[in-house]
Design a protein around this motif. Structure first.
Motif, short mmCIF file in Angstrom:
data_model
loop_
_atom_site.label_atom_id
_atom_site.label_comp_id
_atom_site.label_asym_id
_atom_site.label_seq_id
_atom_site.Cartn_x
_atom_site.Cartn_y
_atom_site.Cartn_z
N GLN A 257 -18.52 -25.69 -95.31
CA GLN A 257 -17.64 -26.81 -94.99
C GLN A 257 -17.43 -26.84 -93.48
O GLN A 257 -16.78 -25.95 -92.92
N ILE A 258 -18.00 -27.85 -92.84
CA ILE A 258 -17.91 -27.97 -91.38
C ILE A 258 -16.48 -28.31 -90.97
O ILE A 258 -15.81 -29.14 -91.58
N ILE A 259 -16.03 -27.69 -89.90
CA ILE A 259 -14.76 -28.02 -89.27
C ILE A 259 -15.10 -28.80 -88.00
O ILE A 259 -15.69 -28.26 -87.07
N GLU A 260 -14.77 -30.09 -88.03
CA GLU A 260 -15.15 -30.98 -86.92
C GLU A 260 -14.14 -31.01 -85.80
O GLU A 260 -14.50 -31.26 -84.65
N TRP A 261 -12.87 -30.80 -86.12
CA TRP A 261 -11.82 -30.93 -85.12
C TRP A 261 -10.96 -29.68 -85.13
O TRP A 261 -10.68 -29.13 -86.20
N GLY A 262 -10.53 -29.25 -83.97
CA GLY A 262 -9.65 -28.10 -83.89
C GLY A 262 -8.97 -28.02 -82.54
O GLY A 262 -9.26 -28.78 -81.62
N LYS A 263 -8.06 -27.10 -82.46
CA LYS A 263 -7.30 -26.88 -81.23
C LYS A 263 -7.09 -25.38 -81.11
O LYS A 263 -6.75 -24.71 -82.09
N VAL A 264 -7.32 -24.84 -79.93
CA VAL A 264 -7.06 -23.43 -79.65
C VAL A 264 -5.83 -23.39 -78.76
O VAL A 264 -5.79 -24.05 -77.71
N LEU A 265 -4.82 -22.63 -79.19
CA LEU A 265 -3.53 -22.58 -78.49
C LEU A 265 -3.27 -21.19 -77.94
O LEU A 265 -3.44 -20.19 -78.64
N PHE A 266 -2.84 -21.14 -76.70
CA PHE A 266 -2.43 -19.89 -76.04
C PHE A 266 -0.94 -19.71 -76.31
O PHE A 266 -0.14 -20.58 -76.00
N ARG A 267 -0.57 -18.59 -76.88
CA ARG A 267 0.81 -18.36 -77.27
C ARG A 267 1.28 -17.00 -76.76
O ARG A 267 1.13 -15.98 -77.43
N PRO A 268 1.89 -16.94 -75.57
CA PRO A 268 2.45 -15.67 -75.11
C PRO A 268 3.53 -15.18 -76.08
O PRO A 268 4.23 -15.97 -76.71
N ASP A 269 3.67 -13.89 -76.19
CA ASP A 269 4.65 -13.30 -77.11
C ASP A 269 6.07 -13.83 -76.85
O ASP A 269 6.83 -14.06 -77.79
N GLU A 270 6.41 -14.03 -75.57
CA GLU A 270 7.76 -14.51 -75.25
C GLU A 270 8.01 -15.89 -75.86
O GLU A 270 9.10 -16.18 -76.34
#
Length: 95
Positions: free
Chosen positions: A64-77
């Motif tokens: 199942q292809i994933i066409e759309w996504g978002k990578v998020l940077f999340r500092p612990d704070e």
């Protein structure tokens, strides 16, 4: 070669990310660019202008292809303040 990145879930539901060398370099470059000032990037089909272009042709039947996504940077704070449920108890500063 141009970057080639394919993201899918396989028949067992596992996430797989397929990268050629140029795709790997692009993906790593975008990951390394993440910071508190530039906290995300988008994945999307090449012909629709995703910041990181992904392919929409599966490697195997049943993927199942994933066409759309978002990578998020999340500092612990940030997560401790906004999403404390994702911080493991032993890594919380409040005990």
């Amino acid at each position: 070669m141009k970057p080639r990145i394919t993201i899918n879930t396989n028949k067992d539901g596992e996430l797989e990310i397929w990268l050629n060398p140029d795709g790997r370099d692009l993906f790593v470059r975008e990951l390394q660019h993440l910071s508190e000032r530039s906290d995300h990037f988008h994945l999307g089909p090449e012909d629709l202008g995703g910041e990181v272009p992904v392919q929409i042709i599966a490697y195997r039947e049943g993927d199942q292809i994933i066409e759309w996504g978002k990578v998020l940077f999340r500092p612990d704070e940030w997560d401790a303040q906004h999403f404390p449920q994702v911080i493991a108890p032993e890594s919380r500063s409040d005990g």
